[in-house]
Design an enzyme around this catalytic site. Structure first.
Site, mmCIF file in Angstrom:
data_model
loop_
_atom_site.group_PDB
_atom_site.id
_atom_site.type_symbol
_atom_site.label_atom_id
_atom_site.label_comp_id
_atom_site.label_asym_id
_atom_site.label_seq_id
_atom_site.Cartn_x
_atom_site.Cartn_y
_atom_site.Cartn_z
ATOM 1 N N SER A 30 58.339 -9.341 -4.390
ATOM 2 C CA SER A 30 59.201 -8.560 -5.273
ATOM 3 C C SER A 30 58.742 -8.681 -6.718
ATOM 4 O O SER A 30 58.337 -9.758 -7.158
ATOM 5 C CB SER A 30 60.643 -9.061 -5.159
ATOM 6 O OG SER A 30 61.394 -8.591 -6.246
ATOM 7 N N TYR A 42 21.615 1.287 -27.886
ATOM 8 C CA TYR A 42 22.285 -0.031 -27.859
ATOM 9 C C TYR A 42 21.333 -1.170 -27.498
ATOM 10 O O TYR A 42 20.684 -1.147 -26.461
ATOM 11 C CB TYR A 42 23.432 0.070 -26.849
ATOM 12 C CG TYR A 42 24.165 -1.193 -26.526
ATOM 13 C CD1 TYR A 42 24.926 -1.865 -27.484
ATOM 14 C CD2 TYR A 42 24.131 -1.713 -25.222
ATOM 15 C CE1 TYR A 42 25.614 -3.016 -27.152
ATOM 16 C CE2 TYR A 42 24.831 -2.866 -24.884
ATOM 17 C CZ TYR A 42 25.561 -3.519 -25.850
ATOM 18 O OH TYR A 42 26.238 -4.658 -25.528
ATOM 19 N N GLU A 93 26.608 -14.197 -31.721
ATOM 20 C CA GLU A 93 27.515 -13.413 -30.869
ATOM 21 C C GLU A 93 26.764 -12.881 -29.670
ATOM 22 O O GLU A 93 27.278 -12.831 -28.557
ATOM 23 C CB GLU A 93 28.106 -12.246 -31.686
ATOM 24 C CG GLU A 93 29.213 -11.479 -30.986
ATOM 25 C CD GLU A 93 28.737 -10.234 -30.225
ATOM 26 O OE1 GLU A 93 29.601 -9.514 -29.705
ATOM 27 O OE2 GLU A 93 27.516 -9.968 -30.155
ATOM 28 N N ARG A 116 40.715 -4.410 -33.392
ATOM 29 C CA ARG A 116 39.399 -3.970 -33.840
ATOM 30 C C ARG A 116 39.458 -2.465 -34.033
ATOM 31 O O ARG A 116 40.238 -1.762 -33.368
ATOM 32 C CB ARG A 116 38.320 -4.345 -32.827
ATOM 33 C CG ARG A 116 38.504 -3.698 -31.475
ATOM 34 C CD ARG A 116 37.669 -4.301 -30.355
ATOM 35 N NE ARG A 116 36.263 -4.397 -30.677
ATOM 36 C CZ ARG A 116 35.283 -4.527 -29.766
ATOM 37 N NH1 ARG A 116 35.573 -4.525 -28.460
ATOM 38 N NH2 ARG A 116 34.027 -4.632 -30.124
ATOM 39 N N HIS A 148 45.582 -16.112 -21.917
ATOM 40 C CA HIS A 148 46.603 -15.110 -22.254
ATOM 41 C C HIS A 148 47.090 -14.501 -20.947
ATOM 42 O O HIS A 148 46.291 -14.001 -20.164
ATOM 43 C CB HIS A 148 45.968 -14.062 -23.163
ATOM 44 C CG HIS A 148 46.941 -13.297 -23.998
ATOM 45 N ND1 HIS A 148 47.961 -12.547 -23.472
ATOM 46 C CD2 HIS A 148 47.050 -13.149 -25.348
ATOM 47 C CE1 HIS A 148 48.648 -11.966 -24.459
ATOM 48 N NE2 HIS A 148 48.118 -12.341 -25.604
ATOM 49 N N ASP A 172 57.452 -16.772 -38.994
ATOM 50 C CA ASP A 172 56.968 -17.696 -37.962
ATOM 51 C C ASP A 172 57.247 -17.130 -36.569
ATOM 52 O O ASP A 172 56.402 -17.204 -35.676
ATOM 53 C CB ASP A 172 57.626 -19.071 -38.113
ATOM 54 C CG ASP A 172 56.918 -19.935 -39.160
ATOM 55 O OD1 ASP A 172 55.970 -19.434 -39.800
ATOM 56 O OD2 ASP A 172 57.317 -21.096 -39.335
ATOM 57 N N ARG A 188 36.747 1.039 -34.937
ATOM 58 C CA ARG A 188 35.401 1.557 -35.189
ATOM 59 C C ARG A 188 35.419 3.062 -34.988
ATOM 60 O O ARG A 188 36.385 3.617 -34.455
ATOM 61 C CB ARG A 188 34.394 0.901 -34.253
ATOM 62 C CG ARG A 188 34.802 1.051 -32.789
ATOM 63 C CD ARG A 188 33.979 0.178 -31.869
ATOM 64 N NE ARG A 188 34.835 -0.374 -30.830
ATOM 65 C CZ ARG A 188 34.401 -0.842 -29.655
ATOM 66 N NH1 ARG A 188 33.118 -0.853 -29.372
ATOM 67 N NH2 ARG A 188 35.243 -1.302 -28.770
ATOM 68 N N ARG A 235 26.745 -6.487 -18.385
ATOM 69 C CA ARG A 235 25.579 -6.847 -17.555
ATOM 70 C C ARG A 235 25.717 -8.201 -16.863
ATOM 71 O O ARG A 235 25.199 -8.411 -15.777
ATOM 72 C CB ARG A 235 24.289 -6.778 -18.394
ATOM 73 C CG ARG A 235 24.123 -7.853 -19.413
ATOM 74 C CD ARG A 235 22.926 -7.586 -20.331
ATOM 75 N NE ARG A 235 23.301 -6.672 -21.407
ATOM 76 C CZ ARG A 235 24.030 -7.020 -22.469
ATOM 77 N NH1 ARG A 235 24.475 -8.257 -22.613
ATOM 78 N NH2 ARG A 235 24.325 -6.128 -23.403
#
Lengths: 737, 737
Positions: free
Chosen positions: B614, B538, B411, B520, B675, B652, B522, B198
């Site tokens: 390229s 929801y 959260e 995760r 990332h 490591d 579920r 949203r």
């Protein structure tokens, strides 16, 4: 004996034998250490290593590496790289590689030389500065001596009145603009070298609106009293001038590839978007030429402390030269930027127990000309360090951790070789690098040792210098530590003076961007009595082998001492089972820096009250850090050094302490300066500033346009500093809550 | 025997005994392993751990935690934190702490409710949307049910014509502006919920110039076919509405303290400078209310595929409501932002061998109301994970590495609790965190398992699901893997479908900012046939215990299966001597992503040629990575697992692989998304985008104002991606050149 008795007897014997077997087994089981603690072994090997490094060898290396110019990007400097690779392999390194990058360099136009003119009203050039330095005796036939120039200068031929800006420091421009009412906009400025990095002078000139800047060496800054100019002494001759880049990279490395290594496939920005290039022409001249420009200036007289040693009654402009004559100055600059291949030489000794922990010794190889002092006095020392390590390896030694030796290229063009390699290997270095020891010029004076390093290395530096002899005549039997201590005691305690790291050499990316514990050591002048800048012949053609051999270190024992200090540091860092880093020293320094920056803010008690500025969080953080550091070292005393994993864990905490001061967001406007405790000063790249974010926020705050906003930024920076120190303290606490 | 014989005899015996002692000693010496390889032990303990987690317990936890609302910042949610701390301590964790932060939250004004009106030409409110949802049976007496609102909405009472913008996606606004010629500037827009986060709808509305946005739930998106509205089924009732924050934080955490934890001493920016706050009022409504707004709209008819299921002949405006009636819509929004204390609960089990390696299981505790699904279905599962771990500890087990359990707060207000803790502990986590497993809602459908994770976790996820039974009736004897595989096969290979991580839950800071391997799991719906968005109730008041117990998982065996998957992941990550991460899977994914992004660019063959674009460097990097990964795993097969340091070194490398994809410079305009391989889509926070830098540079490039500049940015992003993949490959190579 009956058979029964025999059986009983054998049973008894068997039992006894079994019992002894078991006792043996048990003793064997528990007698075996799980890892070898070679602290003792290391100590005697350290002695061997230090003794292996010898003055005569360094002299030999220096002689060999200074016969030709080794400008970055030149064939000679590639040849030297190949030679060093071959010799390092011979010395016994496990592997040595040449690592190339394609970076932006800058060279004078070979057919269209750079110079400065005085032009009359008709446009005639009535005086021109010299196109080259007089070449020293013995080098007359050497080709490829690059004339003095300011690398990365913009091209152009600006012509205008000249304004004298003293050293071109921020405070000099403030004085001109705010007190003397002199405006530099659209003028050509002339600044004397010294006090600050030349790139900062150029930046300040651009900010002041100048359209060109001439840099000159004043005898007040480049001649020591009672010393003859080279070759009869080590002062700068009047025809000598200081080469050097005039970038403001702020740690970006190659101007076209900020943040990423300049590989073949790497995207390059346009020159317009390049980082740190000056937008105005810049050119360096010697004092024989400078006299001509200065003595004809117009405008008011300069402040007394702005007068150099040229003994000309120059003024500070603007105002036409010679008053009514209306002569002007013209700069003729045709220097070209070009992407050029450079080569680092990287040599490896694989660690025996922890190959994934790196101790790095790096120094540059490229020189403006012969590089007698800068960098070859340092490179010769690295060569001797490598030779000595190879010698020990041939006797069967191998360090606990990996040793990496680097001969960087293009340091003179903005620390490019070292920064590109740091960018290229950032991930691996972040995880694995224990420490970085820098090896630029090993000598810049004849007085005593000079060390700049991260606080956690203080104790090791003192320890190592206690194992090295003083190189000074008449100090036989004295340690380097004693000699140094006697000559340069700290103002804060009874120990030799150690300074913060600034920048201007290749440790920058490793320390300030990546947060690797770093240090440097060299022989230096008496900083209290010898007031000239750097060393007089710095970056001139007069940096020859002979200047070292005749004046700076005839016995080569000073360079030997520096070799042993640098070598001792890397040896101990690579071979000690527990890393010889001292967190309590860091705590003491942090506390000191917090006080210093507080004192600076406290000069504004009114504003501090009005805007509710408090340093409590920073002092509290420094205290937290101090307690955490003390507790850490107490726990370290009880460490079971036979437990390999336990040792590794505390070593990781020690290694990553410096990393904890890194903020990926960087300092305001300087994304590649990420160390919250130390950064090069925003006003002088050579100098280190502690808590630089707070310092810069406070700078000139009394003249801030929006005081509320300016003090808000101070508060924000205090908060960031306090958090960072607290976060670093957390890394020293026991690893589980 | 004579005395001589006796002596000989004793010498013989002594010799024999000594020999046996020595043999014993030698065997003892060599028989002792230097470290315990508890791979075998782990396997049976893993079985015990999985079996320990039971449906009945999860049911009990869910019931207990859903009796009251637990809105972030409320007393109830602090009470719940205290309860969880106490119970985790009882379960047997080594320590549990409450960690507070003071973050910006947002609540409706209690005395001045939010609603939307239709106002006539006289300014009379002729229709008002409802102020609350009808409360479900059994909860009538519950206080502190927050009415539906858009957290962090700007305050205001804008009044204007309404424009329907479908889902409010980027492409929806493109269609409106470019094809339909409808301008939203200065209008109030109304968008249906679904398809994207949203906050992105609100951002798009702001970019389009709207002065307010109404969000509604259309039955087409929030009702499944043939299902009754709650309480008779699990569809959204017409009076239900979706709460939720409408921020565009892009990973910043607390809007006032981006990059730093929101501690007491932390500097807070002004609300004007806060990150991600919408500048316009926003409000959510249910479909009963939406009908009224929509059926009176003006303007042209909507495209067919923009029509929801409301069966009203609405138009898409602008144009006065009811055509000539000239009614308008007025938003009445009085929501307040306020800095509020939140609490994470952090529990620790100290690792036996490597306490400085952390495996984290984290999920949020705060709920919009009862949180029957979001988050308590997840939090109940975490509770069972902790209980089972405690049970094993009481039997003497302790994991090799440290386990960290987190119950995050706030959260729902922008991943605040988890992000602040990540900011607070960034240094320590960067050095020590092995993996992060997220534990938000454990169920959102009744069909099969859904896993989103980093590629290096693929293999472990498959392994663990093979050790868990299918929870589905009629699938006795079938593993979860088989059941999942049967229901949702990957399109690329013969294995269950695993997706990329997007965002919208607490793993974000750990994965996208810090580069910690994350995943995760579920239970979900059939993504091919069930086209409604999320799950129907929801973020409504109808997310109760009963909806789970009656419809989603009456036996609680689905939640049990999810508990075992999540638990199995953290157990294996914490206890396996060699980390169960698969670099070859990462290589395969990188290759696939490189192809995908190339295909996207290849839609512009003309521009690719014209601007010399390229992808060779990226393909070459993916190949380098693949070779490095394969070689790494081959070397791993020969690893001497009895060498503690050798094991630590490869671990490591495995641990830091994900870190290698982090670029401290972040993605363009999104400094906290660092990332290079994965980021939340710039157009939908919920979705993950691979090579997001390139993707964003290519987005809508055919309409770029400056094509040269746009394609230059594509080239720059390809270069960054190629470098990053190459750099990651370097981390997998042998640690010394």
């Amino acid at each position: 004996m009956g058979s029964e008795e025999k059986i009983i007897s054998w049973v008894c014997r068997f039992t006894v034998i079994t019992a002894f077997f078991l006792i043996g087994f048990i003793i064997g089981w528990f007698a075996r250490p799980t890892t070898v603690n070679h602290e003792q072994a290391s100590k005697s090997l350290l002695r061997n290593f230090l003794d292996e490094m010898q003055a005569e060898n360094i002299k030999h290396h220096l002689r060999k590496f200074t016969k030709l110019p080794h400008l970055a990007g030149s064939q000679q400097n590639l040849d030297l790289a190949e030679q060093i690779r071959a010799e390092w392999m011979e010395f016994g390194l496990d592997s040595v590689e040449l690592v190339p990058y394609d970076v932006l360099l800058s060279y004078p136009n070979e057919t269209n030389p750079n110079y400065i003119s005085i032009v009359d009203q008709m446009g005639n050039e009535i005086f021109n500065t010299s196109l080259a330095e007089p070449v020293p005796e013995g080098y007359e036939d050497v080709a490829d001596i690059v004339p003095p120039y300011s690398a990365f200068s913009a091209k152009g031929q600006p012509e205008d009145e000249l304004v004298y800006v003293n050293y071109g420091r921020t405070e000099d421009f403030f004085k001109l603009e705010r007190e003397l009412g002199i405006n530099c906009t659209g003028k050509i400025v002339i600044a004397r070298y010294g006090k600050i990095f030349r790139g900062n002078k150029v930046k300040n000139a651009m900010l002041a609106g100048a359209k060109g800047i001439v840099l000159f060496s004043d005898p007040a800054d480049y001649c020591a009293d009672g010393v003859e100019p080279y070759p009869h002494g080590w002062n700068l001759p009047g025809g000598g001038a200081q080469r050097g880049n005039v970038l403001n990279l702020n740690g970006a490395g190659d101007p076209l590839t900020p943040g990423y290594p300049a590989k073949e496939y790497t995207y390059r920005s346009s020159l317009e978007d390049a980082v740190g290039l000056p937008k105005i022409p810049v050119h360096p001249i010697g004092y024989h030429d400078a006299v001509h420009l200065l003595q004809h200036m117009g405008g008011p007289l300069p402040p007394n402390n702005w007068k150099g040693a040229l003994n000309v009654s120059y003024r500070i402009g603007p105002g036409f030269m010679d008053g009514f004559n209306q002569n002007k100055v013209r700069m003729n600059i045709h220097t070209n930027n070009q992407v050029t291949r450079i080569y680092n030489v990287i040599g490896w000794i694989r660690g025996a127990a922890e190959p994934d922990r790196y101790v790095i010794l790096g120094g540059h190889r490229d020189a403006w000309v012969f590089g007698g002092i800068d960098p070859v006095s340092g490179a010769a020392v690295v060569h001797e360090n490598v030779r000595a390590a190879g010698k020990l390896m041939k006797k069967g030694w191998r360090p606990r951790r990996t040793l990496v030796f680097a001969s960087w290229d293009a340091e003179e063009f903005g620390l490019l070789g070292s920064t590109e390699w740091a960018e290229d290997n950032a991930r691996v270095l972040q995880e694995r690098a224990v420490a970085y020891i820098n090896a630029d010029s090993a000598i810049e004076g004849m007085y005593t040792l000079r060390v700049d390093c991260t606080p956690s290395l203080h104790t090791l530096v003192y320890d190592i210098t206690k194992k090295v002899s003083s190189p000074e005549e008449g100090e036989e039997g004295m340690t380097l530590y004693q000699s140094w201590h006697k000559r340069d005691n700290s103002t804060e305690r009874d120990a030799p003076w150690i300074s913060k790291l600034g920048s201007g050499s290749d440790f920058e990316a490793y320390f300030i961007r990546l947060g690797i514990a770093s240090g440097r050591a060299r022989y230096t002048k008496n900083r209290k009595t010898e007031r000239y800048s750097s060393y007089p012949v710095y970056h001139s053609v007069y940096e020859t082998y002979e200047i070292v051999e005749r004046f700076y270190d005839p016995s080569f024992r000073r360079l030997e001492a520096v070799a042993r200090v640098r070598g001792g540091l890397i040896f101990s860092l690579a071979d000690s089972p527990v890393l010889p880093l001292d967190c309590v020293e860091y705590a003491m320094s942090l506390t000191k820096y917090a006080n210093t920056i507080y004192q600076l803010a406290a000069k504004h008690p009114g504003a501090m009250g009005q805007y509710s500025v408090s340093f409590d969080s920073l002092f509290s953080a420094a205290k937290n850090f101090t307690v955490a550091a003390q507790d850490f070292h107490q726990r370290l005393d009880q460490l079971d050094t036979s437990n390999a994993l336990a040792v590794r864990m505390v070593n990781d905490q020690l290694m990553y302490l410096e990393r904890a001061f890194i903020d990926p967001l960087g300092l305001p406007g300087r994304p590649f300066y990420r160390h919250i405790i130390f950064a090069p000063s925003s006003h002088n790249k050579y100098a280190g500033e502690s808590f630089p974010g707070i310092y810069d926020a406070l700078f000139d705050i009394e003249n801030a346009v929006d005081a509320q906003k300016a003090w808000d930024e101070v508060k924000r920076q205090i908060s960031i500093a306090a958090f960072t120190v607290n976060a670093a303290a957390e890394t020293l606490k026991p690893v589980v809550s």
